[in-house]
Design an enzyme around this catalytic site. Structure first.
Site, PDB file in Angstrom:
ATOM      1  CD  GLU A  97      -5.079  19.744   2.509  1.00 39.03           C
ATOM      2  OE1 GLU A  97      -5.600  20.176   3.551  1.00 39.03           O
ATOM      3  OE2 GLU A  97      -4.743  18.561   2.382  1.00 39.03           O
ATOM      4  CB  CYS A 110       4.646  17.895  -1.643  1.00 42.67           C
ATOM      5  SG  CYS A 110       3.592  16.491  -1.934  1.00 42.67           S
ATOM      6  CB  CYS A 117      -6.807  10.621  -6.176  1.00 42.34           C
ATOM      7  SG  CYS A 117      -5.818   9.577  -7.273  1.00 42.34           S
ATOM      8  CB  CYS A 121      -4.163   3.778  -3.446  1.00 42.47           C
ATOM      9  SG  CYS A 121      -3.527   3.928  -5.119  1.00 42.47           S
ATOM     10  CB  CYS A 124      -3.916   6.922  -0.591  1.00 39.12           C
ATOM     11  SG  CYS A 124      -3.831   8.640  -1.097  1.00 39.12           S
ATOM     12  CB  CYS A 339       3.321  10.266   1.780  1.00 38.19           C
ATOM     13  SG  CYS A 339       4.727  10.856   0.909  1.00 38.19           S
TER      14      CYS A 339
HETATM   15  N1  SAH Z   1      -0.737   9.657  -7.183  1.00 37.23           N
HETATM   16  C1  SAH Z   1       0.672   9.643  -7.144  1.00 37.23           C
HETATM   17  C2  SAH Z   1       1.269  10.787  -6.362  1.00 37.23           C
HETATM   18  C3  SAH Z   1       0.606  11.143  -5.076  1.00 37.23           C
HETATM   19  S1  SAH Z   1       0.744   9.964  -3.766  1.00 37.23           S
HETATM   20  C4  SAH Z   1       1.185   8.310  -6.643  1.00 37.23           C
HETATM   21  O1  SAH Z   1       0.390   7.524  -6.144  1.00 37.23           O
HETATM   22  O2  SAH Z   1       2.371   8.067  -6.802  1.00 37.23           O
HETATM   23  C5  SAH Z   1       2.454  10.162  -3.283  1.00 37.23           C
HETATM   24  C6  SAH Z   1       3.030   8.957  -2.536  1.00 37.23           C
HETATM   25  O3  SAH Z   1       2.372   8.802  -1.261  1.00 37.23           O
HETATM   26  C7  SAH Z   1       2.853   7.636  -3.248  1.00 37.23           C
HETATM   27  O4  SAH Z   1       4.083   6.934  -3.305  1.00 37.23           O
HETATM   28  C8  SAH Z   1       1.863   6.878  -2.393  1.00 37.23           C
HETATM   29  O5  SAH Z   1       2.056   5.481  -2.488  1.00 37.23           O
HETATM   30  C9  SAH Z   1       2.198   7.419  -1.013  1.00 37.23           C
HETATM   31  N2  SAH Z   1       1.135   7.269  -0.027  1.00 37.23           N
HETATM   32  C10 SAH Z   1      -0.199   7.360  -0.229  1.00 37.23           C
HETATM   33  N3  SAH Z   1      -0.855   7.171   0.929  1.00 37.23           N
HETATM   34  C11 SAH Z   1       0.089   6.966   1.891  1.00 37.23           C
HETATM   35  C12 SAH Z   1       0.035   6.741   3.301  1.00 37.23           C
HETATM   36  N4  SAH Z   1      -1.119   6.721   3.958  1.00 37.23           N
HETATM   37  N5  SAH Z   1       1.190   6.589   3.953  1.00 37.23           N
HETATM   38  C13 SAH Z   1       2.377   6.655   3.308  1.00 37.23           C
HETATM   39  N6  SAH Z   1       2.495   6.886   1.990  1.00 37.23           N
HETATM   40  C14 SAH Z   1       1.358   7.029   1.281  1.00 37.23           C
HETATM   41 FE1  SF4 Z   2      -4.258   8.624  -5.893  1.00 38.72          FE
HETATM   42 FE2  SF4 Z   2      -3.396   8.301  -3.415  1.00 38.72          FE
HETATM   43 FE3  SF4 Z   2      -3.281   6.281  -5.137  1.00 38.72          FE
HETATM   44 FE4  SF4 Z   2      -1.629   8.370  -5.444  1.00 38.72          FE
HETATM   45  S1  SF4 Z   2      -1.649   6.927  -3.717  1.00 38.72           S
HETATM   46  S2  SF4 Z   2      -2.850   7.355  -7.022  1.00 38.72           S
HETATM   47  S3  SF4 Z   2      -2.969  10.026  -4.722  1.00 38.72           S
HETATM   48  S4  SF4 Z   2      -5.140   7.254  -4.407  1.00 38.72           S
END
Ligand code: SAH
Ligand code: SF4
Length: 369
Positions: A97, A110, A117, A121, A124, A339
């Protein structure tokens, strides 16, 4: 063909310098590489046959050895705020996506760097869904090519952010090749000030990136102490805050530019006044801009978005410490495009009647998938 490129390799997976070297091994002038790149990235050529300033023999020779890939959206959803989420099928049946975000007189795309991934995290949706595979550089580049093609409006696509699915620094080589195409004069010619890589904080790769590429760096910090960060981001066990912030200090930031630190605000986890003050202390040595991202919820998540007063109080404290602090009220929440809301198996959300792309239906607010 005696070359490292097997028949019908995707030319979008090959760096321009490697293409030039390979052509010259076959007694073809290396400057042709730039010419071919310009046909693809400036003029959107989809076949070598369109490259009319190459001889027929060369066009045939290239067609027998290389292909020019592209992605075509299988579904498009349009949010009430104008964001558009694209679902792209990949050749092996997986999907990826990307999200186009309107920003005044321009668009930001984006993009994703992986299917799923591996970083896990906890806040996420992509991370909780597991990891399938790295995207090829062609698959990364083609998200941008497809978005450019889809934009009929007068407003151009000017900004690219690696903030979709996946951790870009965990797919280093392919991401680097894609960045070279985004910035290259024979490539898509984006300004390096308008391409941002967001990373979870793979410190060793941040050092490499500082040497290999010139673009904006955003760090997903998300906590100001190791205990909290490790609890929500497993990567912190491998690269704790001191290792991560040392790598950030070494990262070359051009004059007038700043590092971005992202901080997802999770209610009662990392949103207290003490957290804000600790964060201000950690970031004091940096020319930094802070993006606060209120948590975007998804089904099954244990986290909650803090109340607005808490979010604003957190911002105020950081402003009092002289930081530039933006609250990123993510766009596209109604279509799961904000995000952290992108997911690996997008098809699992398809409604039975969603076999056709139907932007208008999405615009009326119905679920497309
Ligand atoms: N993997 C990279 C880029 C993709 S995530 C990273 O982690 O930076 C892009 C952004 O979305 C990151 O700053 C992450 O902390 C944020 N993010 C992930 N899950 C989220 C959520 N449920 N709500 C708000 N931001 C989130
Ligand atoms: Fe991966 Fe989501 Fe963590 Fe970014 S925030 S590194 S996309 S698990």
């Amino acid at each position: 063909m005696s070359s490292k490129y097997s028949p019908l390799q995707d030319i979008k997976d090959i760096a321009e310098s490697d293409l030039a070297a390979w052509l010259s091994q076959h007694d073809i002038a290396p400057y042709r590489a730039g010419q071919i790149f310009r046909w693809i990235y400036h003029r959107n050529a989809k076949t070598f046959w369109e490259m009319t300033d190459l001889s027929k023999t060369l066009r045939q020779w290239l067609s027998q050895r290389l292909t020019i890939s592209h992605l075509q959206a299988e579904k498009t959803q349009v949010s009430r705020d104008g964001s558009r989420k694209y679902l792209f099928p990949l050749t092996d049946g997986h999907h990826v996506e990307s999200v186009l975000i309107p920003e005044g007189d321009h668009w930001t795309l984006c993009i994703s760097s992986q299917v799923g991934c591996p970083m896990g995290c906890r806040f996420c949706l992509t991370g909780t869904g597991g990891f399938i595979r790295n995207l090829t550089s062609g698959e990364i580049i083609n998200q941008v090519c497809a978005a450019k093609e889809a934009l009929e409006s007068p407003h151009p696509l000017t900004n690219i952010v690696f903030m979709g699915m996946g951790e870009p620094l965990a797919n280093y080589e392919n991401v680097l090749k894609a960045i070279a195409v985004f910035l290259g004069s024979n490539g898509l010619q984006f300004s390096k000030r308008r391409v941002t890589l967001s990373t979870v904080g793979v410190a060793s790769a941040i050092d490499a990136l500082g040497k290999d590429a010139s673009l904006n760096l955003a760090i997903s910090l998300n906590a100001a102490d190791n205990a909290t960060r490790s609890r929500i981001m497993p990567v912190n066990d491998a690269y704790p805050l001191d290792a991560l912030l040392s790598a950030c200090k070494r990262f070359p930031v051009p004059a007038g530019r700043r590092l971005t630190f992202e901080y997802v605000l999770l209610s009662q986890v990392n949103d207290s006044a003490e957290d804000a003050i600790r964060l201000a202390g950690l970031l004091k040595p940096f020319r930094a801009k802070i993006n606060l991202i209120p948590f975007n919820p998804f089904e099954g998540s244990p986290f909650k978005r803090p109340p607005s007063e808490t979010i604003l109080a957190f911002q105020d404290l950081l402003i009092q410490h002289h930081f530039t602090v933006l609250i990123r009220w993510s766009k596209g929440q109604d279509i799961g495009a904000a995000c952290g809301q992108l997911r690996t198996n997008a098809l699992s959300r398809c409604t039975p009647d969603s076999g056709v792309s139907d932007t208008n239906r999405a615009m009326t607010g119905n679920r497309v998938f």
